[in-house]
Design a protein around this motif. Structure first.
Motif, PDB file in Angstrom:
ATOM      1  N   UNK A   1      75.128  25.467  -7.643  1.00  0.00           N
ATOM      2  CA  UNK A   1      75.551  23.935  -7.101  1.00  0.00           C
ATOM      3  C   UNK A   1      74.818  23.087  -8.057  1.00  0.00           C
ATOM      4  N   UNK A   2      73.517  23.323  -8.639  1.00  0.00           N
ATOM      5  CA  UNK A   2      72.618  22.539  -9.463  1.00  0.00           C
ATOM      6  C   UNK A   2      73.549  22.550 -10.774  1.00  0.00           C
ATOM      7  N   UNK A   3      74.029  23.786 -11.230  1.00  0.00           N
ATOM      8  CA  UNK A   3      74.755  23.478 -12.567  1.00  0.00           C
ATOM      9  C   UNK A   3      76.006  22.767 -12.407  1.00  0.00           C
ATOM     10  N   UNK A   4      76.888  22.851 -11.006  1.00  0.00           N
ATOM     11  CA  UNK A   4      77.872  22.067 -10.763  1.00  0.00           C
ATOM     12  C   UNK A   4      77.571  20.576 -10.763  1.00  0.00           C
ATOM     13  N   UNK A   5      76.400  20.336 -10.114  1.00  0.00           N
ATOM     14  CA  UNK A   5      76.058  18.788 -10.139  1.00  0.00           C
ATOM     15  C   UNK A   5      76.142  18.225 -11.649  1.00  0.00           C
ATOM     16  N   UNK A   6      75.371  18.967 -12.438  1.00  0.00           N
ATOM     17  CA  UNK A   6      75.187  18.606 -13.853  1.00  0.00           C
ATOM     18  C   UNK A   6      76.582  18.382 -14.530  1.00  0.00           C
ATOM     19  N   UNK A   7      77.448  19.157 -14.324  1.00  0.00           N
ATOM     20  CA  UNK A   7      78.705  19.118 -14.892  1.00  0.00           C
ATOM     21  C   UNK A   7      79.473  18.088 -14.394  1.00  0.00           C
ATOM     22  N   UNK A   8      79.181  17.437 -13.078  1.00  0.00           N
ATOM     23  CA  UNK A   8      79.796  16.675 -12.440  1.00  0.00           C
ATOM     24  C   UNK A   8      79.080  15.309 -13.230  1.00  0.00           C
ATOM     25  N   UNK A   9      77.996  15.286 -13.489  1.00  0.00           N
ATOM     26  CA  UNK A   9      77.387  13.824 -13.999  1.00  0.00           C
ATOM     27  C   UNK A   9      77.703  13.728 -15.602  1.00  0.00           C
ATOM     28  N   UNK A  10      78.018  14.958 -16.096  1.00  0.00           N
ATOM     29  CA  UNK A  10      78.270  14.856 -17.473  1.00  0.00           C
ATOM     30  C   UNK A  10      79.722  14.822 -17.917  1.00  0.00           C
ATOM     31  N   UNK A  11      80.514  14.940 -16.836  1.00  0.00           N
ATOM     32  CA  UNK A  11      81.863  14.949 -17.065  1.00  0.00           C
ATOM     33  C   UNK A  11      82.580  16.131 -17.684  1.00  0.00           C
ATOM     34  N   UNK A  12      82.082  17.291 -17.630  1.00  0.00           N
ATOM     35  CA  UNK A  12      82.374  18.599 -18.393  1.00  0.00           C
ATOM     36  C   UNK A  12      83.422  19.172 -17.450  1.00  0.00           C
TER      37      UNK A  12
ATOM     38  N   UNK B   1      73.021  18.825   4.514  1.00  0.00           N
ATOM     39  CA  UNK B   1      74.133  19.187   4.109  1.00  0.00           C
ATOM     40  C   UNK B   1      74.649  18.227   3.174  1.00  0.00           C
ATOM     41  N   UNK B   2      75.156  18.618   1.987  1.00  0.00           N
ATOM     42  CA  UNK B   2      75.678  17.578   1.128  1.00  0.00           C
ATOM     43  C   UNK B   2      77.063  18.223   0.389  1.00  0.00           C
ATOM     44  N   UNK B   3      78.031  17.567   0.055  1.00  0.00           N
ATOM     45  CA  UNK B   3      79.096  18.125  -0.696  1.00  0.00           C
ATOM     46  C   UNK B   3      78.584  17.863  -2.413  1.00  0.00           C
ATOM     47  N   UNK B   4      79.227  18.781  -3.198  1.00  0.00           N
ATOM     48  CA  UNK B   4      78.870  18.752  -4.482  1.00  0.00           C
ATOM     49  C   UNK B   4      78.790  17.343  -5.365  1.00  0.00           C
TER      50      UNK B   4
ATOM     51  N   UNK C   1      72.410  24.853   2.431  1.00  0.00           N
ATOM     52  CA  UNK C   1      73.712  25.160   1.454  1.00  0.00           C
ATOM     53  C   UNK C   1      74.884  25.152   2.399  1.00  0.00           C
ATOM     54  N   UNK C   2      74.460  25.642   3.843  1.00  0.00           N
ATOM     55  CA  UNK C   2      75.650  25.954   4.759  1.00  0.00           C
ATOM     56  C   UNK C   2      74.816  26.164   6.194  1.00  0.00           C
ATOM     57  N   UNK C   3      75.508  25.849   7.165  1.00  0.00           N
ATOM     58  CA  UNK C   3      75.014  26.045   8.525  1.00  0.00           C
ATOM     59  C   UNK C   3      74.720  27.537   8.692  1.00  0.00           C
ATOM     60  N   UNK C   4      75.294  28.571   7.940  1.00  0.00           N
ATOM     61  CA  UNK C   4      75.419  29.836   8.074  1.00  0.00           C
ATOM     62  C   UNK C   4      73.918  30.187   7.518  1.00  0.00           C
ATOM     63  N   UNK C   5      73.558  31.338   8.180  1.00  0.00           N
ATOM     64  CA  UNK C   5      72.215  31.911   7.503  1.00  0.00           C
ATOM     65  C   UNK C   5      72.564  32.831   6.207  1.00  0.00           C
ATOM     66  N   UNK C   6      72.189  32.446   5.110  1.00  0.00           N
ATOM     67  CA  UNK C   6      72.518  33.324   4.030  1.00  0.00           C
ATOM     68  C   UNK C   6      71.196  34.397   3.489  1.00  0.00           C
ATOM     69  N   UNK C   7      71.677  35.369   2.973  1.00  0.00           N
ATOM     70  CA  UNK C   7      70.710  36.467   2.457  1.00  0.00           C
ATOM     71  C   UNK C   7      69.981  35.554   1.237  1.00  0.00           C
ATOM     72  N   UNK C   8      68.762  35.761   1.199  1.00  0.00           N
ATOM     73  CA  UNK C   8      67.915  34.853   0.380  1.00  0.00           C
ATOM     74  C   UNK C   8      68.214  35.087  -1.183  1.00  0.00           C
TER      75      UNK C   8
END
Length: 146
Positions: A130-141, A68-71, A113-120
């Motif tokens: 979350x991948x998109x969010x990670x890119x926005x964090x690293x690019x400062x958008x 588990x990781x935060x954004x 993504x979560x300890x919950x079981x998510x529908x695939x």
């Protein structure tokens, strides 16, 4: 960095398919991304097909038993891979029965993504966001807020 998202089946839920396309398009601003799918079947056969589709890639397997990781932590990890990493990343999303244990053990990283079981299909959409969010964090958008 190049992305390949390998999933079992294609999203059948309309809102998921739409969301997947939105986030895939957003990610493609910063990195090539392709979506590929394996046929639905028994978990072992699905896992073999996912493995075949991602040969030569650094495999990130989604599983609720993973790390588990935060954004912000995810953004740091992706930035590290961009700078020193494998160059080709594959995100593996299993079917309704999950992944075969052998594939889970052979993955380069198991991400939760979560300890919950998510529908695939929902897991696919959340992972892309979350991948998109990670890119926005690293690019400062202005997308991620603390």
């Amino acid at each position: 960095m190049r992305w390949r998202v390998a999933m079992v089946g294609k999203p059948k839920l309309g809102f998921v398919a739409e969301g997947v396309e939105i986030y895939a398009r957003r990610i493609r601003r910063w990195a090539p991304l392709e979506l590929v799918s394996a046929r639905s079947g028994r978990p072992a056969a699905e896992s073999r097909e996912l493995e075949r589709l991602t040969e030569g890639y650094f495999r990130i397997l989604l599983d609720e038993r993973g790390e588990l990781l935060d954004s912000r932590e995810l953004a740091r990890r992706l930035a590290g891979w961009e700078q020193r990493g494998p160059g080709k990343l594959a995100l593996l999303i299993g079917g309704a029965a999950g992944h075969d244990p052998g594939l889970r053990h052979r993955a380069d990283w198991v991400w939760s993504l979560s300890p919950l079981t998510l529908q695939h299909e929902l897991a696919l959409l959340i992972a892309l966001e979350q991948v998109y969010r990670a890119y926005t964090i690293t690019r400062g958008t202005p997308y991620h807020r603390e």
